[in-house]
Design a protein around this motif. Structure first.
Motif, PDB file in Angstrom:
ATOM      1  N   VAL A 127      13.345  22.144 -15.598  1.00 38.51           N
ATOM      2  CA  VAL A 127      12.894  22.161 -14.299  1.00 38.51           C
ATOM      3  C   VAL A 127      11.333  22.168 -14.099  1.00 38.51           C
ATOM      4  O   VAL A 127      10.574  22.845 -14.523  1.00 38.51           O
TER       5      VAL A 127
ATOM      6  N   GLY B  32      14.197  16.026  -5.842  1.00 40.34           N
ATOM      7  CA  GLY B  32      14.295  17.080  -6.864  1.00 40.34           C
ATOM      8  C   GLY B  32      14.284  18.614  -6.556  1.00 40.34           C
ATOM      9  O   GLY B  32      14.874  18.885  -5.267  1.00 40.34           O
ATOM     10  N   LEU B  33      13.481  19.572  -6.838  1.00 38.82           N
ATOM     11  CA  LEU B  33      13.444  20.957  -6.546  1.00 38.82           C
ATOM     12  C   LEU B  33      13.026  21.119  -5.432  1.00 38.82           C
ATOM     13  O   LEU B  33      13.761  21.765  -4.304  1.00 38.82           O
TER      14      LEU B  33
ATOM     15  N   THR C 265      13.433  19.144  -2.686  1.00 38.25           N
ATOM     16  CA  THR C 265      14.664  18.675  -1.855  1.00 38.25           C
ATOM     17  C   THR C 265      15.642  19.832  -1.706  1.00 38.25           C
ATOM     18  O   THR C 265      16.291  19.929  -0.590  1.00 38.25           O
ATOM     19  N   LEU C 266      16.188  20.478  -2.814  1.00 38.00           N
ATOM     20  CA  LEU C 266      17.010  21.363  -2.473  1.00 38.00           C
ATOM     21  C   LEU C 266      16.506  22.691  -1.954  1.00 38.00           C
ATOM     22  O   LEU C 266      17.081  23.191  -1.230  1.00 38.00           O
TER      23      LEU C 266
ATOM     24  N   ARG D 283      25.020  19.162  -5.213  1.00 36.78           N
ATOM     25  CA  ARG D 283      24.510  19.240  -6.546  1.00 36.78           C
ATOM     26  C   ARG D 283      23.203  18.687  -6.436  1.00 36.78           C
ATOM     27  O   ARG D 283      22.746  17.900  -5.948  1.00 36.78           O
ATOM     28  N   ALA D 284      22.451  19.393  -7.472  1.00 41.25           N
ATOM     29  CA  ALA D 284      20.980  19.002  -7.606  1.00 41.25           C
ATOM     30  C   ALA D 284      20.825  17.735  -7.989  1.00 41.25           C
ATOM     31  O   ALA D 284      21.718  17.195  -8.950  1.00 41.25           O
TER      32      ALA D 284
ATOM     33  N   ILE E  39      19.958  15.881 -10.809  1.00 38.66           N
ATOM     34  CA  ILE E  39      19.518  16.118 -12.066  1.00 38.66           C
ATOM     35  C   ILE E  39      19.442  14.903 -12.935  1.00 38.66           C
ATOM     36  O   ILE E  39      20.493  14.129 -12.534  1.00 38.66           O
TER      37      ILE E  39
ATOM     38  N   LEU F 153      15.053  18.355 -13.814  1.00 41.66           N
ATOM     39  CA  LEU F 153      15.332  18.291 -12.370  1.00 41.66           C
ATOM     40  C   LEU F 153      13.794  18.056 -12.047  1.00 41.66           C
ATOM     41  O   LEU F 153      13.076  18.995 -12.191  1.00 41.66           O
TER      42      LEU F 153
ATOM     43  N   LEU G 208      19.108  27.479  -7.401  1.00 47.31           N
ATOM     44  CA  LEU G 208      19.972  26.475  -8.365  1.00 47.31           C
ATOM     45  C   LEU G 208      21.407  26.838  -8.467  1.00 47.31           C
ATOM     46  O   LEU G 208      22.277  26.026  -8.864  1.00 47.31           O
TER      47      LEU G 208
ATOM     48  N   ARG H 245      24.534  24.361  -8.369  1.00 44.60           N
ATOM     49  CA  ARG H 245      24.172  23.143  -8.222  1.00 44.60           C
ATOM     50  C   ARG H 245      23.574  22.388  -9.461  1.00 44.60           C
ATOM     51  O   ARG H 245      23.228  21.087  -9.205  1.00 44.60           O
ATOM     52  N   ILE H 246      23.583  23.166 -10.533  1.00 46.27           N
ATOM     53  CA  ILE H 246      23.220  22.394 -11.863  1.00 46.27           C
ATOM     54  C   ILE H 246      24.258  22.225 -13.040  1.00 46.27           C
ATOM     55  O   ILE H 246      23.801  21.758 -14.006  1.00 46.27           O
TER      56      ILE H 246
END
Length: 264
Positions: free
Chosen positions: A125, A145-146, A148-149, A157-158, A160, A171, A193, A196-197
């Motif tokens: 990450v 990416g991060l 965005t989350l 879902r992330a 990835i 990520l 996370l 979502r990963i």
């Protein structure tokens, strides 16, 4: 070259001093080492010059040399602790820079490659929301990416991305955003996370120091729930007081310091 010790009472960062928990020691030159594999199959390595990964990620191309030996020692600091874990038990470790000039990203990228080569499903990450790096090292897009989350809690879902290394996913940091940089300091990253990963054996977070006025202020919040940290410093440049302050903050926050990597 690289030397590594298991936790002891002191470490050297430019001068000998007692830094308590930051007692493991490694000195790693990421530019060193180009030999072909001696103890793993050539199939686990990429051919020199493979355009899918930046040459600074030497563990993807070489099996010997100081840099790869250093990666293995750091890897052992993790895997030796959790070798008896169930195969689906997830661990989370952060690599944290002592100051803004420390190249945390390259150390994290090489360690992530090493754990994936060992057979651990690894998610790297990129926590550098101001100046993303990992997407460039693994030659992948950074459209989401991060950040965005963090900014869009409703995202499922992330985003990835698979890398050129088997069992290693990335990520990315995502688009640069001052708002995301502030929001990440308000909640544990593992909460962001969670769910979502997918199934990952190891989550590795690359977290460089940025703003000098508040570089350690929220590390204990961000890393709440992590199984440990690796502190990354630069020999003869990183301040001993900064190292002591960071390791103290992490330990007080319940995040063990597993090792200290010292770059030349």
């Amino acid at each position: 070259m690289l030397a590594f010790q298991q936790p002891a009472a002191s470490a050297t960062v430019g001068a000998t001093a007692n830094v308590g928990a930051a007692a493991s020691f490694a000195a790693w030159d990421p530019a060193a080492g180009e030999a072909l594999p001696a103890d793993r199959t050539e199939a686990s390595l990429l051919a020199p010059g493979d355009p899918r990964i930046d040459p600074r990620v030497v563990a993807a191309f070489a099996a010997d040399g100081a840099a790869v030996a250093g990666m293995r020692d750091l890897r052992s600091a993790l895997t030796s602790r959790w070798h008896a874990d169930a195969s689906d038990e997830r661990r989370a470790v952060a690599l944290v820079g002592v100051d803004p000039d420390v190249d945390v990203a390259t150390v994290a990228a090489n360690l992530a490659v090493g754990t994936a080569q060992l057979g651990w499903r690894t998610l790297l990450v990129d926590g550098d929301l101001q100046a993303p790096v990992q997407d460039a090292l693994f030659r992948l897009p950074n459209q989401a990416g991060l950040s965005t989350l963090i900014e869009q809690p409703g995202v499922g879902r992330a985003p990835i991305l698979p890398t050129a290394i088997d069992r290693l996913h990335l990520l990315p940091a995502g688009p640069c955003s001052a708002n995301a940089g502030a929001l990440i300091e308000r909640q544990p990253l593992l909460q962001v996370l969670d769910g979502r990963i997918g199934r990952q054996r190891l989550v590795l977070l690359s977290l460089p120091a940025r703003a000098p006025s508040s570089r350690f202020g929220a590390a204990d919040v961000i890393l709440d729930g992590f199984d440990g940290t690796i502190v990354v410093a630069t020999r003869n440049r990183s301040g001993l007081r900064q190292l002591q302050r960071l390791t103290g903050l992490l330990e007080d926050g319940g995040v063990p310091v597993l090792a200290t990597a010292v770059l030349p």
